[in-house]
Each structure stands twice: as C-alpha cells, then as structure tokens.
Enzyme design. Structure first.
Site, PDB file in Angstrom:
ATOM      1  NE  ARG A  91      24.047   6.420  35.917  1.00  0.00           N
ATOM      2  CZ  ARG A  91      24.158   6.092  34.629  1.00  0.00           C
ATOM      3  NH1 ARG A  91      23.074   5.774  33.925  1.00  0.00           N
ATOM      4  NH2 ARG A  91      25.348   6.074  34.053  1.00  0.00           N
ATOM      5  CB  SER A 110      31.404   4.483  39.951  1.00  0.00           C
ATOM      6  OG  SER A 110      30.053   4.670  40.298  1.00  0.00           O
ATOM      7  CE  LYS A 154      28.072   2.679  36.078  1.00  0.00           C
ATOM      8  NZ  LYS A 154      27.773   4.018  35.577  1.00  0.00           N
TER       9      LYS A 154
END
Length: 212
Positions: free
Chosen positions: A42, A111, A140
């Site tokens: 990521r 997600s 996050k």
C-alpha cells in the site's frame, strides 16, 4: 473460520513509510518467516514508477515463499507485476469496475465503512471484505467508522463472505477479534514497527492458530 476459498490468516499491509526506516523487503521477508501468508503493498505517498519498482521487487521476494502479493488501489501496477489481486477502498476504483477492467483478477478485496455497503454490487463483486478499522489507528485516518467487536459481529451475521479485520490489531486483541467473526487479521504497525518483525508475526500467528 478459514475456508478453501480464503485460506489466509495473517495479512501484512506494508509500505516503505511504515517500516520505521528499515528496508521494506527485509521487513516483509521477516514477517513471512514469522507466519504472514498474504501481503498487500500500500503505497499512497509515492509516484507510480516508484510504486511499480517496489512492487516488482516485493513480488519477486515473496515468490520465493509462495506468498501472494496484493496491490492497493493501482490496477496498472497490479497487472504489470502479475500480482495475485487488488484491494480497494471507498475512494478507489470500485470493485465492479475492477472486475470489468481485469476479468482475471485472482483476489479482490473491498473495505467496508458502513453496514449498508454490504448490500451493494461493490461488496458482492469482492472476494473478501475488509472491516476497516476495527479499532482506531493512526495508520488509517481516512475512514469514518470504528467498528469495534460489536461491528465485527454484526457484519459476520450479515454476510458469508470472508472478513479481514484491520485497525490497531495486535497479539493482545487478536483472539477477541477472531471470536467476533473475523476470518483473517491484517496488521501494519504491529509487525512493521516491531523491533523484531519475524517474532512479532510469529506471536500473532500463534494467537491466531489458537482460535482457527
């Protein structure tokens, strides 16, 4: 519950900036030796050529261990490196479009931020659903929901799809998250910032194996 369709238990989400100044490949390899069986790259803070170069090196390293590589939110990079699949969030390319543009995608994750998303074509198009975040985490910050254990239980009751829990998960809370209904645990800091990533992964894997 680990199924034949989703046999993974410990899922590492990694980025160069998350590795506390250490080499990304070294951290990923140590984590795999400790028990990680699925890795997602990521890289939100770099340009595409840098992302591609890192993905190529990581894919090559993981192939030595037969561990699949997923790419976060970059279909071009995923296809270029022959990744096992793609993971997308609410602000990324929707899963239905991923399917249309990459019919051969091996593993597609999506997600969830709202319960209502369970009843959408996007959730249906995904192979697994990410519960993000289970607990609030500084890695996050672009999400709106902190699911908690009650949220994991609610999602588990509403869908048979494999559930990957992420968000401030570590050895101390792994068991309750699995008991609430997660099939797999995804971690960032608990491994990437640990003094010994291999040991951190092994401790987490031992906890998972107690419940799966």
């Amino acid at each position: 519950m680990v199924t034949a369709a989703f046999p993974y238990r410990l899922y590492l989400v990694i980025a160069a900036e998350a590795c506390a100044g250490r080499d990304l490949l070294a951290v990923a390899e140590a984590a795999v030796r400790g028990g990680v069986d699925l890795v997602q790259l990521r890289e939100k803070q770099v340009d595409e050529p840098t992302f591609l170069a890192r993905a190529e090196r990581l894919a090559e390293r993981l192939s030595c261990y037969s561990v699949p590589l997923l790419i976060n939110d970059n279909l071009r990079v995923a296809r270029r490196v022959g990744a096992a699949g793609l993971h997308v969030g609410n602000h990324d390319l929707p899963p239905t479009q991923v399917r249309a543009q990459w019919p051969g995608v091996g593993l597609l994750g999506y997600s969830l931020e709202y319960t209502a998303q369970l009843h959408t074509p996007e959730a249906e198009a995904a192979d697994y659903l990410g519960i993000s975040p289970v607990f609030r985490t500084p890695t996050k910050t672009d999400t709106v929901t902190e699911w908690g254990l009650a949220g994991v239980r609610a999602i588990r009751a509403a869908t048979p799809k494999p559930l990957v829990a992420i968000g401030n998960i570590h050895a101390g809370n792994a068991g309750p998250v699995l008991q609430a209904g997660a099939d797999c645990l995804a971690v960032v800091s608990a491994i990437c910032q640990a003094p010994d990533p291999e040991r951190a992964a092994a401790v987490l894997r031992n906890q998972i194996d107690l419940y799966c």
